[in-house]
Write an enzyme that holds these catalytic residues in place. Structure first.
Site, PDB file in Angstrom:
ATOM      1  N   HIS A   1    -172.380 -90.846   2.749  1.00  0.00           N
ATOM      2  CA  HIS A   1    -173.169 -90.073   3.714  1.00  0.00           C
ATOM      3  C   HIS A   1    -174.025 -91.018   4.552  1.00  0.00           C
ATOM      4  O   HIS A   1    -174.964 -91.635   4.049  1.00  0.00           O
ATOM      5  CB  HIS A   1    -174.072 -89.079   2.983  1.00  0.00           C
ATOM      6  CG  HIS A   1    -174.786 -88.136   3.903  1.00  0.00           C
ATOM      7  ND1 HIS A   1    -174.386 -86.828   4.097  1.00  0.00           N
ATOM      8  CD2 HIS A   1    -175.880 -88.307   4.698  1.00  0.00           C
ATOM      9  CE1 HIS A   1    -175.206 -86.242   4.954  1.00  0.00           C
ATOM     10  NE2 HIS A   1    -176.113 -87.124   5.341  1.00  0.00           N
TER      11      HIS A   1
ATOM     12  N   HIS B   1    -175.388 -91.942   8.982  1.00  0.00           N
ATOM     13  CA  HIS B   1    -175.504 -91.556  10.389  1.00  0.00           C
ATOM     14  C   HIS B   1    -175.445 -92.821  11.238  1.00  0.00           C
ATOM     15  O   HIS B   1    -176.481 -93.382  11.621  1.00  0.00           O
ATOM     16  CB  HIS B   1    -176.801 -90.786  10.632  1.00  0.00           C
ATOM     17  CG  HIS B   1    -176.820 -89.437   9.990  1.00  0.00           C
ATOM     18  ND1 HIS B   1    -176.423 -88.286  10.645  1.00  0.00           N
ATOM     19  CD2 HIS B   1    -177.155 -89.055   8.731  1.00  0.00           C
ATOM     20  CE1 HIS B   1    -176.524 -87.261   9.827  1.00  0.00           C
ATOM     21  NE2 HIS B   1    -176.963 -87.697   8.652  1.00  0.00           N
TER      22      HIS B   1
ATOM     23  N   GLN C   1    -175.798 -81.364  14.802  1.00  0.00           N
ATOM     24  CA  GLN C   1    -177.175 -81.643  14.402  1.00  0.00           C
ATOM     25  C   GLN C   1    -178.125 -80.483  14.738  1.00  0.00           C
ATOM     26  O   GLN C   1    -179.049 -80.173  13.977  1.00  0.00           O
ATOM     27  CB  GLN C   1    -177.666 -82.913  15.098  1.00  0.00           C
ATOM     28  CG  GLN C   1    -179.133 -83.235  14.907  1.00  0.00           C
ATOM     29  CD  GLN C   1    -179.468 -83.752  13.523  1.00  0.00           C
ATOM     30  OE1 GLN C   1    -179.207 -84.887  13.199  1.00  0.00           O
ATOM     31  NE2 GLN C   1    -180.042 -82.897  12.680  1.00  0.00           N
TER      32      GLN C   1
ATOM     33  N   HIS D   1    -174.326 -80.864   5.638  1.00  0.00           N
ATOM     34  CA  HIS D   1    -175.739 -80.968   5.294  1.00  0.00           C
ATOM     35  C   HIS D   1    -176.137 -79.586   4.789  1.00  0.00           C
ATOM     36  O   HIS D   1    -176.071 -78.606   5.538  1.00  0.00           O
ATOM     37  CB  HIS D   1    -176.575 -81.307   6.523  1.00  0.00           C
ATOM     38  CG  HIS D   1    -176.455 -82.714   6.998  1.00  0.00           C
ATOM     39  ND1 HIS D   1    -175.258 -83.270   7.373  1.00  0.00           N
ATOM     40  CD2 HIS D   1    -177.407 -83.679   7.165  1.00  0.00           C
ATOM     41  CE1 HIS D   1    -175.478 -84.520   7.765  1.00  0.00           C
ATOM     42  NE2 HIS D   1    -176.770 -84.797   7.643  1.00  0.00           N
TER      43      HIS D   1
ATOM     44  N   GLU E   1    -181.139 -78.957   2.964  1.00  0.00           N
ATOM     45  CA  GLU E   1    -182.036 -80.119   2.999  1.00  0.00           C
ATOM     46  C   GLU E   1    -183.436 -79.599   3.288  1.00  0.00           C
ATOM     47  O   GLU E   1    -183.969 -79.706   4.388  1.00  0.00           O
ATOM     48  CB  GLU E   1    -181.594 -81.126   4.057  1.00  0.00           C
ATOM     49  CG  GLU E   1    -182.357 -82.434   3.967  1.00  0.00           C
ATOM     50  CD  GLU E   1    -181.958 -83.437   5.036  1.00  0.00           C
ATOM     51  OE1 GLU E   1    -182.498 -84.556   5.010  1.00  0.00           O
ATOM     52  OE2 GLU E   1    -181.115 -83.120   5.888  1.00  0.00           O
TER      53      GLU E   1
ATOM     54  N   ASP F   1    -177.534 -92.628   3.964  1.00  0.00           N
ATOM     55  CA  ASP F   1    -178.019 -91.661   4.940  1.00  0.00           C
ATOM     56  C   ASP F   1    -178.535 -92.328   6.210  1.00  0.00           C
ATOM     57  O   ASP F   1    -177.998 -92.104   7.290  1.00  0.00           O
ATOM     58  CB  ASP F   1    -179.097 -90.767   4.314  1.00  0.00           C
ATOM     59  CG  ASP F   1    -179.343 -89.482   5.112  1.00  0.00           C
ATOM     60  OD1 ASP F   1    -178.624 -89.241   6.089  1.00  0.00           O
ATOM     61  OD2 ASP F   1    -180.257 -88.721   4.752  1.00  0.00           O
TER      62      ASP F   1
END
Length: 430
Positions: A56, A58, A151, A209, A212, A308
């Protein structure tokens, strides 16, 4: 043999193993291998492992810390707002340059496979184009798997679903989502259904996701597990973060864990970021936020750790070291028993490789000769030391090497050097 690595210690505890490599794949693992190699490497009893895998990440935001400004509150929501401010300023060249630089760091760390989420809520899909180009460039030495990530919410952001379809058509590998960021709980559940149905139609994997949040009523993992079973997606779906589980009622979790296990949904925790971003509304006691890793493992759920973020709007630290991730996960989850510590090592190697569906990964004859030689005597010691990567191999070829971790001492009647190993070596042993 093209290459033989002698006297290796393996993550499962076997010692004195020779690894014979031919045509880029492992041909044999055994003690006292008689065959010779055109090249030979003496591991000297050090740990030889399959490469690290980040389940995971970005990469579209990596190394953008301070652009357009620093996240002063350090919160998830300010990070999302900052990313929204930065998106109009992004250029493809800058995205590629930052991502390529990070991939260099990754290879040096023995991190040879990364699943990265890429934001598709920008109608230009600049980040998608950039990371597709990065994937092409790094393919000879790093496996890069892309997740189409809305997102700003697949329902909350106008045009997001069309953009996601376009991204998949362009070559993005995995369907992503963020149900807890939709406007309502009902819309969050609806987004899970729509995205899972799309993935089933396209024959794709899913990585969302999910929850969270510190809100114990954020329960989209329940919907994700249900839709996975309904659509026959078992073994192809992961729920990332799952931090609300840290705050959930124990009775509810006792029902949730078997549902996740039965559905074949994997869990991906992100220890560095979960411990940083969660619990922000607490005074004291302050919640750790990371999902229930030991309980998920005990229920038979695959659990991986992800990095992450590295130097981006959400996190101003990091260097691509998955051993740092495992080290934090071990502490936050209180996984300090011997077998539990080994599970933390598996959470950055074997388990994420399985979640990503990596072909030819592992330490068996026939697997790709993608290997890391670490300055450590075991997997647990590697985590403790965040061990130096002596050598990194891709398809049997050395692609990175690092110096040993040694310090010179100038003390009366004491050794001339230390290496921080449990069984320290004298200088001449090297």
């Amino acid at each position: 043999m093209d290459l033989v690595i002698r006297n290796a210690t393996l993550p499962d505890g076997r010692t004195g193993i020779d690894i014979g490599i031919d045509a880029g794949r492992i041909a044999v693992l055994e003690e006292g291998l008689a065959a010779r190699g055109a090249q030979e490497i003496d591991a000297e009893g050090d740990l030889v492992s399959p490469p690290f895998v980040d389940a995971h990440f970005h990469m579209d935001a990596v190394l953008s810390y301070g652009l357009p400004r620093v996240n002063r509150s350090g919160t998830l929501l300010e990070g999302i707002a900052l990313w929204g401010e930065l998106k109009p300023q992004l250029t493809q060249d800058a995205l590629v340059e930052r991502a390529m630089r990070y991939c260099d760091w990754a290879v040096a760390r023995g991190l040879l496979a990364i699943r990265t989420h890429v934001d598709i809520c920008d109608d230009r899909l600049l980040a998608v184009e950039a990371l597709l180009e990065v994937r092409r460039r790094v393919a000879p030495y790093l496996d890069l798997q892309l997740v189409a990530f809305p997102q700003d919410g697949i329902l909350r952001s106008p045009g997001a679903f069309d953009n996601l379809r376009r991204a998949i058509a362009m070559g993005v590998d995995v369907v992503g989502g963020i149900p807890h960021f939709e406007r309502t709980m009902a819309q969050g559940a609806e987004s899970v259904r729509l995205l899972c149905e799309f993935a089933a139609e396209q024959g794709l994997r899913v990585d969302m996701h999910c929850d969270e949040s510190d809100d114990p009523l954020s329960r989209h993992i329940e919907t994700l597990a249900y839709e996975t079973q309904r659509l026959g997606l078992q073994g192809r779906v992961a729920g990332s973060h799952l931090t609300s589980m840290h705050s959930m009622d124990n009775y509810y979790v006792s029902k949730l864990l078997p549902l996740i296990a039965e559905s074949g949904v994997a869990a991906i925790a992100n220890p560095l970021i979960n411990i940083t971003l969660q619990g922000r509304h607490d005074t004291y006691p302050k919640r750790r936020g990371m999902t229930r890793v030991p309980e998920l493992l005990a229920a038979g759920v695959d659990v991986a750790f992800g990095h992450d973020c590295v130097l981006d709007p959400w996190y101003g630290m990091g260097s691509g070291d998955m051993l740092e991730v495992a080290h934090m996960g071990l502490h936050v989850a209180q996984m300090t028993g011997l077998e539990a510590m080994r599970q933390c090592y598996q959470a950055v190697t074997e388990t994420p490789a399985r979640i990503l569906g990596l072909e030819g990964y592992g330490l068996r004859p026939g697997c790709h000769a993608d290997l890391v030689v670490l300055d450590a005597g075991s997997a647990v010691e590697a985590i403790r030391l965040r061990a130096v990567r002596r050598l990194v191999l891709r398809r049997g070829r050395v692609v990175a090497e690092g110096p040993l971790a040694r310090a010179r001492l100038i003390l009366p009647e004491r050794p001339s050097a230390v290496d921080f190993r449990l069984e320290s070596r004298s200088a001449h042993d090297r």
